[in-house]
Design an enzyme around this catalytic site. Structure first.
Site, PDB file in Angstrom:
ATOM      1  N   SER A 109       4.584  12.715 -64.362  1.00 13.29           N
ATOM      2  CA  SER A 109       3.614  11.752 -64.886  1.00 13.29           C
ATOM      3  C   SER A 109       4.316  10.524 -65.460  1.00 13.29           C
ATOM      4  CB  SER A 109       2.758  12.401 -65.972  1.00 13.29           C
ATOM      5  OG  SER A 109       2.346  13.685 -65.577  1.00 13.29           O
TER       6      SER A 109
HETATM    7  N1  SAH Z   1       4.240  17.709 -66.622  1.00 12.57           N
HETATM    8  C1  SAH Z   1       4.848  17.572 -65.321  1.00 12.57           C
HETATM    9  C2  SAH Z   1       3.874  16.929 -64.368  1.00 12.57           C
HETATM   10  C3  SAH Z   1       3.532  17.882 -63.315  1.00 12.57           C
HETATM   11  S1  SAH Z   1       2.303  17.382 -62.164  1.00 12.57           S
HETATM   12  C4  SAH Z   1       6.158  16.843 -65.389  1.00 12.57           C
HETATM   13  O1  SAH Z   1       6.573  16.430 -66.492  1.00 12.57           O
HETATM   14  O2  SAH Z   1       6.804  16.696 -64.360  1.00 12.57           O
HETATM   15  C5  SAH Z   1       1.200  18.738 -62.323  1.00 12.57           C
HETATM   16  C6  SAH Z   1       1.729  20.082 -61.941  1.00 12.57           C
HETATM   17  O3  SAH Z   1       0.652  21.005 -62.126  1.00 12.57           O
HETATM   18  C7  SAH Z   1       2.180  20.228 -60.507  1.00 12.57           C
HETATM   19  O4  SAH Z   1       3.497  20.659 -60.471  1.00 12.57           O
HETATM   20  C8  SAH Z   1       1.231  21.281 -59.926  1.00 12.57           C
HETATM   21  O5  SAH Z   1       1.843  22.147 -58.995  1.00 12.57           O
HETATM   22  C9  SAH Z   1       0.815  22.028 -61.181  1.00 12.57           C
HETATM   23  N2  SAH Z   1      -0.423  22.803 -61.072  1.00 12.57           N
HETATM   24  C10 SAH Z   1      -1.588  22.506 -60.451  1.00 12.57           C
HETATM   25  N3  SAH Z   1      -2.479  23.515 -60.577  1.00 12.57           N
HETATM   26  C11 SAH Z   1      -1.862  24.476 -61.330  1.00 12.57           C
HETATM   27  C12 SAH Z   1      -2.234  25.777 -61.802  1.00 12.57           C
HETATM   28  N4  SAH Z   1      -3.429  26.306 -61.530  1.00 12.57           N
HETATM   29  N5  SAH Z   1      -1.344  26.472 -62.533  1.00 12.57           N
HETATM   30  C13 SAH Z   1      -0.111  25.974 -62.815  1.00 12.57           C
HETATM   31  N6  SAH Z   1       0.311  24.758 -62.386  1.00 12.57           N
HETATM   32  C14 SAH Z   1      -0.548  24.027 -61.648  1.00 12.57           C
END
Ligand code: SAH
Length: 267
Positions: A109
């Site tokens: 993000s």
């Molecule tokens: N906070 C992260 C941003 C990740 S983007 C960072 O600092 O990089 C959002 C993430 O949520 C993705 O990796 C995606 O695979 C995950 N995601 C989506 N649905 C999910 C679920 N049901 N359980 C766990 N992770 C999930």
């Protein structure tokens, strides 16, 4: 006595190319010249100087100028090397205010959005006024960057990711930071993580059509949740804040945001 790990975060940027930070174990299978090239790439993320700390400080100044004034969050952002969590090819953009791809269709993000969400978590509650987010549940580990920030801001952090290769990558990237209070879990985060519940803080980096009941159930009284949510079927996402009181869950709707979808199951 347990050996002391390196200070967090490891000052990759302060390590001369080819040299080793105190207490950092070099992976033996990597040729030294490759590691040195990596260190150089990572140490000059914008070509603006050799110290990524300076570039990070400028990112924090920009956030301050935009009105983000939550000190613990700004301090954490100043410490965690975001360039460590993006692909080597994107290191030059690591401190721009932009989301970046991390593979598997997911993104790390934007710093301003991460900062805003973390600041919202600190607002208006006694535990947070003491400068800690307490026990934290993060849904969507992704790159591990926000998990590293949470590790500095909470007493215990459980970060759940559904995509196995991302979970594994985050584990590798976070390992050298040695945060004993940070635990990564490969699972469907829509179920929360009951073994460590209840939590004082819940934060999600992926948005669905409804807030999973398990997240609400796993909040301690006094806890706060921040998550993106589709306000109406097929509509755009908004940032939701939910406070659990002794007897209810109080919701507030904030600004429009754009996060990846919250998916079900593991991959
Ligand atoms: N906070 C992260 C941003 C990740 S983007 C960072 O600092 O990089 C959002 C993430 O949520 C993705 O990796 C995606 O695979 C995950 N995601 C989506 N649905 C999910 C679920 N049901 N359980 C766990 N992770 C999930």
């Amino acid at each position: 006595m347990k050996p002391r790990g390196p200070r967090f975060p490891i000052g990759l940027d302060r390590v001369a190319p080819g040299a080793q930070a105190p207490g950092v174990t070099q992976r033996p299978q990597r040729p030294v010249h490759e590691a040195a090239a990596d260190a150089r790439r990572r140490s000059a993320p914008s070509g603006l100087g050799l110290d990524s700390g300076a570039v990070r400080a400028r990112m924090v100044q920009r956030l301050r100028a935009q009105g983000l004034l939550c000190e613990p969050v700004l301090q954490a952002l100043e410490q965690v090397p975001r360039h460590h969590f993006v692909d080597a090819a994107l290191v030059a953009q690591a401190y721009e205010d932009t989301a970046l791809p991390i593979g598997h269709g997911q993104t790390i993000s934007k710093p301003s959005v991460v900062a805003r969400m973390l600041a919202l978590l600190f607002e208006g509650r006694t535990a947070r006024q003491r400068g800690t987010l307490g026990r934290v549940l993060e849904i969507g580990t992704g790159s591990g960057y926000q998990a590293a920030l949470l590790g500095l801001l909470g007493s215990q952090v459980i970060s759940v990711e559904r995509v196995r290769p991302l979970h594994d990558r985050a584990r590798t990237l976070l390992q050298p930071l040695r945060r004993p209070n940070l635990r990564l879990v490969w699972a469907d985060g829509r179920l929360g993580h009951s073994p460590n519940a209840p939590y004082d803080t819940v934060i999600a980096a992926a948005g669905g059509e409804a807030l999973p009941q398990s997240w609400l159930d796993q909040m301690a009284p006094g806890a706060r949740l921040v998550a993106p949510l589709h306000a109406s079927a097929g509509g755009g996402q908004v940032l939701m804040v939910v406070d659990r009181t002794e007897s209810a869950w109080v919701r507030q709707v904030h600004e429009a945001v754009h996060f990846v979808p919250l998916k079900s199951g593991v991959a």
